[in-house]
Design a protein around this motif. Structure first.
Motif, mmCIF file in Angstrom:
data_model
loop_
_atom_site.group_PDB
_atom_site.id
_atom_site.type_symbol
_atom_site.label_atom_id
_atom_site.label_comp_id
_atom_site.label_asym_id
_atom_site.label_seq_id
_atom_site.Cartn_x
_atom_site.Cartn_y
_atom_site.Cartn_z
ATOM 1 N N PHE A 61 -18.989 39.051 52.023
ATOM 2 C CA PHE A 61 -18.041 40.162 52.104
ATOM 3 C C PHE A 61 -16.783 39.857 51.287
ATOM 4 C CE2 PHE A 61 -14.325 42.093 54.142
ATOM 5 C CZ PHE A 61 -14.670 43.430 54.122
ATOM 6 N N THR A 62 -16.260 38.647 51.442
ATOM 7 C CA THR A 62 -15.039 38.266 50.725
ATOM 8 C C THR A 62 -15.276 38.215 49.224
ATOM 9 O OG1 THR A 62 -14.451 36.929 52.656
ATOM 10 C CG2 THR A 62 -13.170 36.575 50.655
ATOM 11 N N ALA A 63 -16.495 37.814 48.820
ATOM 12 C CA ALA A 63 -16.795 37.683 47.395
ATOM 13 C C ALA A 63 -16.637 39.005 46.657
ATOM 14 C CB ALA A 63 -18.214 37.145 47.215
ATOM 15 N N TYR A 64 -16.926 40.123 47.329
ATOM 16 C CA TYR A 64 -16.795 41.432 46.678
ATOM 17 C C TYR A 64 -15.346 41.749 46.330
ATOM 18 C CZ TYR A 64 -21.624 42.843 47.469
ATOM 19 O OH TYR A 64 -22.994 42.940 47.433
ATOM 20 N N GLY A 65 -14.397 41.083 46.965
ATOM 21 C CA GLY A 65 -12.993 41.297 46.638
ATOM 22 C C GLY A 65 -12.553 40.573 45.395
ATOM 23 N N PHE A 66 -13.399 39.641 44.886
ATOM 24 C CA PHE A 66 -13.005 38.826 43.738
ATOM 25 C C PHE A 66 -13.932 38.954 42.537
ATOM 26 C CE2 PHE A 66 -11.331 36.691 47.510
ATOM 27 C CZ PHE A 66 -10.003 36.489 47.151
ATOM 28 N N ALA A 67 -15.173 39.390 42.755
ATOM 29 C CA ALA A 67 -16.152 39.448 41.663
ATOM 30 C C ALA A 67 -16.805 40.820 41.620
ATOM 31 C CB ALA A 67 -17.220 38.358 41.851
ATOM 32 N N PRO A 68 -17.352 41.210 40.466
ATOM 33 C CA PRO A 68 -18.021 42.517 40.356
ATOM 34 C C PRO A 68 -19.227 42.613 41.289
ATOM 35 C CG PRO A 68 -17.619 41.558 38.184
ATOM 36 C CD PRO A 68 -17.314 40.496 39.180
ATOM 37 N N ALA A 69 -19.490 43.815 41.767
ATOM 38 C CA ALA A 69 -20.645 44.034 42.646
ATOM 39 C C ALA A 69 -21.947 43.712 41.927
ATOM 40 C CB ALA A 69 -20.656 45.483 43.124
ATOM 41 N N ALA A 70 -22.002 43.982 40.628
ATOM 42 C CA ALA A 70 -23.203 43.706 39.849
ATOM 43 C C ALA A 70 -23.504 42.222 39.764
ATOM 44 C CB ALA A 70 -23.059 44.278 38.434
ATOM 45 N N LEU A 71 -22.506 41.370 40.020
ATOM 46 C CA LEU A 71 -22.708 39.926 40.000
ATOM 47 C C LEU A 71 -22.989 39.384 41.395
ATOM 48 C CD1 LEU A 71 -22.642 37.154 38.665
ATOM 49 C CD2 LEU A 71 -20.159 37.187 38.849
ATOM 50 N N VAL A 72 -22.294 39.888 42.410
ATOM 51 C CA VAL A 72 -22.445 39.360 43.766
ATOM 52 C C VAL A 72 -23.830 39.672 44.327
ATOM 53 C CG1 VAL A 72 -21.580 39.477 46.138
ATOM 54 C CG2 VAL A 72 -19.969 39.481 44.224
ATOM 55 N N ALA A 73 -24.338 40.891 44.103
ATOM 56 C CA ALA A 73 -25.620 41.301 44.692
ATOM 57 C C ALA A 73 -26.800 40.424 44.253
ATOM 58 C CB ALA A 73 -25.890 42.771 44.370
ATOM 59 N N PRO A 74 -26.980 40.131 42.944
ATOM 60 C CA PRO A 74 -28.132 39.297 42.558
ATOM 61 C C PRO A 74 -28.054 37.870 43.073
ATOM 62 C CG PRO A 74 -27.278 40.511 40.667
ATOM 63 C CD PRO A 74 -26.276 40.656 41.764
ATOM 64 N N LEU A 75 -26.854 37.408 43.446
ATOM 65 C CA LEU A 75 -26.727 36.039 43.947
ATOM 66 C C LEU A 75 -27.394 35.860 45.312
ATOM 67 C CD1 LEU A 75 -23.090 35.126 42.865
ATOM 68 C CD2 LEU A 75 -25.225 34.281 41.912
ATOM 69 N N GLY A 76 -27.931 36.952 45.867
ATOM 70 C CA GLY A 76 -28.721 36.834 47.084
ATOM 71 C C GLY A 76 -29.951 35.959 46.902
ATOM 72 N N VAL A 179 -22.706 48.677 49.287
ATOM 73 C CA VAL A 179 -22.027 47.853 48.287
ATOM 74 C C VAL A 179 -20.728 48.513 47.832
ATOM 75 C CG1 VAL A 179 -22.186 47.001 45.916
ATOM 76 C CG2 VAL A 179 -24.080 46.650 47.502
ATOM 77 N N ILE A 180 -20.789 49.835 47.585
ATOM 78 C CA ILE A 180 -19.581 50.559 47.184
ATOM 79 C C ILE A 180 -18.503 50.444 48.257
ATOM 80 C CG2 ILE A 180 -18.653 52.883 46.814
ATOM 81 C CD1 ILE A 180 -21.313 53.556 45.416
ATOM 82 N N ALA A 181 -18.893 50.661 49.514
ATOM 83 C CA ALA A 181 -17.917 50.632 50.608
ATOM 84 C C ALA A 181 -17.391 49.219 50.852
ATOM 85 C CB ALA A 181 -18.555 51.189 51.877
ATOM 86 N N VAL A 182 -18.300 48.220 50.834
ATOM 87 C CA VAL A 182 -17.885 46.833 51.094
ATOM 88 C C VAL A 182 -16.909 46.354 50.027
ATOM 89 C CG1 VAL A 182 -18.717 44.453 51.072
ATOM 90 C CG2 VAL A 182 -19.903 46.156 52.434
ATOM 91 N N LYS A 183 -17.210 46.643 48.767
ATOM 92 C CA LYS A 183 -16.311 46.198 47.698
ATOM 93 C C LYS A 183 -14.951 46.873 47.816
ATOM 94 C CE LYS A 183 -15.866 45.470 42.778
ATOM 95 N NZ LYS A 183 -15.351 44.106 43.027
ATOM 96 N N ALA A 184 -14.944 48.180 48.156
ATOM 97 C CA ALA A 184 -13.669 48.891 48.306
ATOM 98 C C ALA A 184 -12.857 48.310 49.456
ATOM 99 C CB ALA A 184 -13.930 50.382 48.536
ATOM 100 N N VAL A 185 -13.510 48.094 50.598
ATOM 101 C CA VAL A 185 -12.809 47.550 51.770
ATOM 102 C C VAL A 185 -12.311 46.139 51.486
ATOM 103 C CG1 VAL A 185 -13.095 46.808 54.168
ATOM 104 C CG2 VAL A 185 -14.016 49.011 53.418
ATOM 105 N N ALA A 186 -13.170 45.282 50.920
ATOM 106 C CA ALA A 186 -12.772 43.905 50.626
ATOM 107 C C ALA A 186 -11.638 43.859 49.607
ATOM 108 C CB ALA A 186 -13.973 43.115 50.109
ATOM 109 N N GLY A 187 -11.718 44.717 48.589
ATOM 110 C CA GLY A 187 -10.665 44.744 47.573
ATOM 111 C C GLY A 187 -9.331 45.183 48.136
#
Length: 330
Positions: A61-76, A179-187
């Motif tokens: 969750f915190t990672a979405y506040g610092f990195a693009p969603a397109a990068l965080v998601a594949p790191l799964g 992903v859209i909501a999590v990144k917005a909230v975390a940011g």
């Protein structure tokens, strides 16, 4: 440096998730070897796994506040790789050549993802999120997603179609909203912690509601898929569908590849492909190998001193051995 911090948080979070899943599995095996099995929620080891799972999800969750969603998601894919190798080290499962090959492909794909993801500004203010919500690309994307989800839901409800593709496509469509909501909230939380208060805007709470609702329905359809199909089929298909959906949402909503060079886009997609292949190779045919072992060996459970082998009884809810001749005759 900000983007690197997001990558490290996502990788560490996914690694903790893989550790937590192995710990929970170990706890279930220990309980199964007891003469009088207790509920899993009474195990301290199981609760340790749950705590690590919560920490891992918090890192994601915190990672979405610092990195693009397109990068965080594949790191799964880090979670899948970690689960495969941890199960070998601690649960004494067999190391396969496919695990090494899949891990190598996934690591190579992760390297390309981190190297070629465009470095975009990550300051997400509430006003930016509001502008993204009413932008034409997202409005068209949202309409198409609603239409696609409605068609899939029609087949799911009215026609009783429970195919794995139908179920996991609905999970993926919901994952894009998550992903859209999590990144917005975390940011917005990250900016608020830095002193730029964003929590007073209504869009923050709208995104929180969207995040909670989309997560809840994802769990519903994912559980349905897990009940009907094998884990070895659900994990790779869900990873590919959800990751692709998350990347599309980042590209369309947050415009993360707006100024990226063509070579960077190609290499990023190549990294995604390698990660997908790695996950498929790791999970492929894993169940067939497990079926060759018809018993639970307590001597292979970490910390378990008992070395007897207990044969599972398919007619009872617990594990055990027959104690007397009358029972043996029956």
């Amino acid at each position: 440096q900000t983007q690197l911090l997001g990558v490290l948080l996502a990788a560490a979070g996914n690694f903790l998730i893989s550790v937590s899943l192995s710990i929970q599995k170990c706890a279930h095996l220990r309980l199964a070897c007891q003469a009088d099995p207790k509920p899993y929620y009474t195990s301290k080891l199981w609760w340790c796994g749950i705590i690590l799972l919560a920490l891992g999800e918090m890192g994601n969750f915190t990672a979405y506040g610092f990195a693009p969603a397109a990068l965080v998601a594949p790191l799964g894919c880090v979670s899948v790789i970690g689960s495969a190798f941890i199960s070998v080290l601690f649960l004494k499962e067999t190391m396969r050549a496919a695990d090494i090959l899949g891990g190598t492909l996934a690591v190579a794909g992760t390297y390309f993802l981190v190297t070629f993801t465009p470095n975009v500004p990550q300051e997400l203010t509430a006003k930016k999120v509001q502008n993204y919500l009413v932008s034409w690309p997202f409005v068209i994307y949202a309409i198409l997603e609603i239409i696609a989800f409605s068609i899939l839901l029609y087949f799911y409800k009215r026609k009783a179609v429970k195919h794995i593709v139908v179920l996991l496509m609905m999970v993926a469509l919901l994952a894009s909203l998550t992903v859209i909501a999590v990144k917005a909230v975390a940011g917005m939380i990250t900016l608020s912690v830095k002193g730029k208060m964003q929590l007073t805007y209504p869009v923050f709470y709208i995104m929180c509601i969207l995040m909670a609702a989309s997560c809840a329905f994802q769990v519903k359809f994912l559980n349905q898929a897990m009940e009907l199909y094998e884990v070895t089929a659900v994990v790779p298909v869900n990873f590919v569908f959800s990751t692709t959906s998350a990347i599309l949402s980042g590209v369309i909503f947050y415009q993360e590849f707006q100024s990226a060079a063509l070579l960077s886009v190609f290499m990023f997609l190549f990294g995604c492909l390698l990660s997908f292949l790695g996950v498929f190779v790791i999970t492929r045919n894993r169940k067939e190998e497990h079926l060759q072992i018809p018993y639970i060996d307590c001597g292979h459970i970490p910390g378990q001193k008992m070395t007897g082998k207990i044969q599972p009884d398919s007619h009872w809810a617990c594990y055990g051995t027959l104690n007397n001749e009358d029972d043996l005759g029956k």
